[in-house]
Design a protein around this motif. Structure first.
Motif, PDB file in Angstrom:
ATOM      1  N   LEU A 250      56.419  70.373 106.829  1.00  0.00           N
ATOM      2  CA  LEU A 250      57.463  69.902 105.921  1.00  0.00           C
ATOM      3  C   LEU A 250      58.709  69.498 106.703  1.00  0.00           C
ATOM      4  O   LEU A 250      59.337  68.462 106.414  1.00  0.00           O
ATOM      5  CB  LEU A 250      57.797  70.976 104.890  1.00  0.00           C
ATOM      6  N   ARG A 251      59.091  70.302 107.705  1.00  0.00           N
ATOM      7  CA  ARG A 251      60.242  69.936 108.544  1.00  0.00           C
ATOM      8  C   ARG A 251      59.992  68.606 109.242  1.00  0.00           C
ATOM      9  O   ARG A 251      60.899  67.782 109.386  1.00  0.00           O
ATOM     10  CB  ARG A 251      60.521  71.031 109.582  1.00  0.00           C
TER      11      ARG A 251
ATOM     12  N   GLY B  31      55.477  75.029 106.539  1.00  0.00           N
ATOM     13  CA  GLY B  31      56.914  74.814 106.705  1.00  0.00           C
ATOM     14  C   GLY B  31      57.217  73.899 107.871  1.00  0.00           C
ATOM     15  O   GLY B  31      58.118  73.052 107.796  1.00  0.00           O
TER      16      GLY B  31
ATOM     17  N   ARG C  37      61.013  77.193 105.065  1.00  0.00           N
ATOM     18  CA  ARG C  37      60.387  76.298 106.057  1.00  0.00           C
ATOM     19  C   ARG C  37      59.621  77.111 107.100  1.00  0.00           C
ATOM     20  O   ARG C  37      59.629  76.794 108.287  1.00  0.00           O
ATOM     21  CB  ARG C  37      61.433  75.404 106.745  1.00  0.00           C
ATOM     22  N   GLU C  38      58.921  78.143 106.636  1.00  0.00           N
ATOM     23  CA  GLU C  38      58.177  79.022 107.530  1.00  0.00           C
ATOM     24  C   GLU C  38      56.696  78.667 107.551  1.00  0.00           C
ATOM     25  O   GLU C  38      56.176  78.032 106.631  1.00  0.00           O
ATOM     26  CB  GLU C  38      58.343  80.481 107.087  1.00  0.00           C
TER      27      GLU C  38
ATOM     28  N   GLU D 136      60.455  65.782 106.756  1.00  0.00           N
ATOM     29  CA  GLU D 136      61.884  65.585 106.491  1.00  0.00           C
ATOM     30  C   GLU D 136      62.564  64.897 107.669  1.00  0.00           C
ATOM     31  O   GLU D 136      63.456  64.052 107.488  1.00  0.00           O
ATOM     32  CB  GLU D 136      62.543  66.930 106.202  1.00  0.00           C
TER      33      GLU D 136
ATOM     34  N   ALA E  58      57.039  78.218 102.851  1.00  0.00           N
ATOM     35  CA  ALA E  58      57.283  76.873 103.373  1.00  0.00           C
ATOM     36  C   ALA E  58      58.419  76.191 102.623  1.00  0.00           C
ATOM     37  O   ALA E  58      59.299  75.567 103.225  1.00  0.00           O
ATOM     38  CB  ALA E  58      56.012  76.045 103.269  1.00  0.00           C
TER      39      ALA E  58
ATOM     40  N   SER F 101      58.573  69.801  97.107  1.00  0.00           N
ATOM     41  CA  SER F 101      59.815  69.878  97.891  1.00  0.00           C
ATOM     42  C   SER F 101      60.940  69.022  97.320  1.00  0.00           C
ATOM     43  O   SER F 101      62.105  69.236  97.671  1.00  0.00           O
ATOM     44  CB  SER F 101      59.546  69.484  99.354  1.00  0.00           C
TER      45      SER F 101
END
Length: 421
Positions: free
Chosen positions: A374-375, A371, A366-367, A378, A362, A336
């Motif tokens: 990962l969100r 994902g 960001r699915e 972040e 992802a 990422s």
């Protein structure tokens, strides 16, 4: 840590989670972190009525690993309002590891000045946050603080220039925060700021058409082969085409971390001994750290990527139904930040690595579960905690404790990687 103190914390204070944002120098090298406290239930950025309790929760979490493990040699900047400044709980923070960041709402009363001087005598350092010029409220603090932070988003270029000129007359370290573009970074550097903070340093602008260095191209080639499940002999031939990378491979395989039982006899032997999973992780971290010395080290991005990857892996391992995807989560976290490291768009990188569709979804959109995680990773680095709030709301009451503990493990692991890079 005082067990009685942490046991008596109000429930809402126990829902505080820790987020971090890197602070870098002119060379984009990591200097420290601002430790951001968020309410996991309501996503409030500051819990004023429980300032001391909030700090205690954070210290309770960090104490499981030790401040040295979590921050390494870097200082941690901690927001400090007047209530917390005057409290006894501040003694829980080690003076040599933290910078107490006085909020812009702090008025320089006689009591506040006296308390700051008392703490400075104990070795604490102070930063003044959101400075936009000397006022009656903050003027008396300027000779006391060691660092002054300026929010560039609150000033136009003329105002920023005026504040920068005012600060040049003071014996303080000058920090420009809320840096979101390269233009802002360059302008603040020209104005004499020493340190910088903002989303730009986690997401630097991509240089269109930038070519990979020879060592980066070699690493990408080897990662693509591993991701594509190439035969060991093909992987061996790939290493043979890159002698410098082969030397690094043999050095890694012979390191104390892997405890060789017998001498290595071939590259294939080293690959088999390390295993594909470990070899893939090693190559990814080399790519982030600027292997071959021709790309230059990128400690801030290396730390960011390593922490993301490990955090995502640990979070998946904590939920049995998702544990099988833990390795994929680690890869997503590492990859990422590769667009920022390599200066290429994410789609190009994904194609070169041959990543599976769920990893692609992802990273690009960001699915899926990957994902979503990962969100979450972040969100822990930024000031928008909506993803954290959703994560906490969907889980049991101790979800924030679990999140803090897992983040502490990830940071500790990333610090070890950074020291070895």
């Amino acid at each position: 840590m005082n067990a009685l103190l942490t046991d008596q914390l109000p429930h809402e204070a126990q829902d505080i989670y820790l987020a971090r944002q890197p602070i870098v120098d002119r060379g984009r090298q990591l200097h420290g972190f601002e430790l951001l406290f968020r309410d996991g239930r309501s996503n409030r950025a500051h819990v004023a009525s429980h300032a001391a309790a909030t700090s205690s929760v954070i210290l309770r979490t960090l104490s499981q690993f030790g401040m040295e493990s979590v921050l390494g040699s870097m200082p941690g900047f901690i927001n400090c309002d007047a209530d917390f400044l005057m409290s006894d709980a501040i003694a829980l923070l080690p003076a040599d590891k933290v910078v107490l960041e006085l909020l812009e709402t702090t008025v320089a009363s006689i009591e506040v000045q006296r308390r700051c001087l008392e703490l400075k005598a104990q070795g604490y350092r102070f930063a003044l946050d959101d400075f936009s010029g000397a006022t009656d409220d903050n003027r008396a603090l300027l000779p006391i603080v060691d660092i002054v932070k300026v929010d560039v988003s609150l000033l136009d270029p003329v105002g920023l220039d005026a504040v920068a000129r005012e600060l040049r007359g003071l014996n303080v370290t000058r920090v420009a925060e809320k840096i979101e573009t390269h233009a802002q970074f360059a302008m603040c550097g020209e104005l004499g700021f020493h340190l910088f903070q903002g989303f730009h340093f986690a997401r630097p602008q991509i240089v269109a058409g930038r070519q990979l260095s020879p060592s980066q191209a070699a690493l990408m080639e080897m990662l693509g082969m591993l991701q594509g499940d190439a035969d060991v002999r093909d992987i061996e031939d790939g290493f043979k085409r890159h002698p410098a990378l082969t030397v690094d491979l043999l050095r890694l395989a012979n390191s104390a971390a892997f405890g060789m039982q017998q001498p290595l006899r071939s590259i294939a032997n080293a690959v088999l001994m390390l295993g594909r999973r470990q070899l893939q992780r090693w190559l990814m971290l080399m790519l982030l750290s600027g292997s071959g010395r021709d790309a230059g080290p990128r400690p801030a991005l290396l730390h960011l990527g390593a922490t993301r990857g490990k955090l995502m892996e640990l979070l998946m391992l904590r939920e049995p139904e998702h544990a099988a995807a833990a390795d994929s989560a680690f890869i997503v976290g590492i990859v990422s930040v590769m667009d920022a490291v390599l200066g290429q768009d994410m789609a190009t990188i994904i194609g070169a690595l041959g990543l599976a569709e769920e990893l692609r979804a992802a990273l690009l959109r960001r699915e899926g579960m990957l994902g979503a995680v990962l969100r979450l990773a972040e969100a822990l680095e930024e000031q928008d905690g909506a993803a954290v709030s959703r994560f906490v709301a969907d889980r049991e009451d101790r979800a924030v404790d679990m999140l803090n503990h897992t983040q502490g493990q990830a940071v500790e692991w990333a610090n070890r990687i950074l020291m070895a890079a």
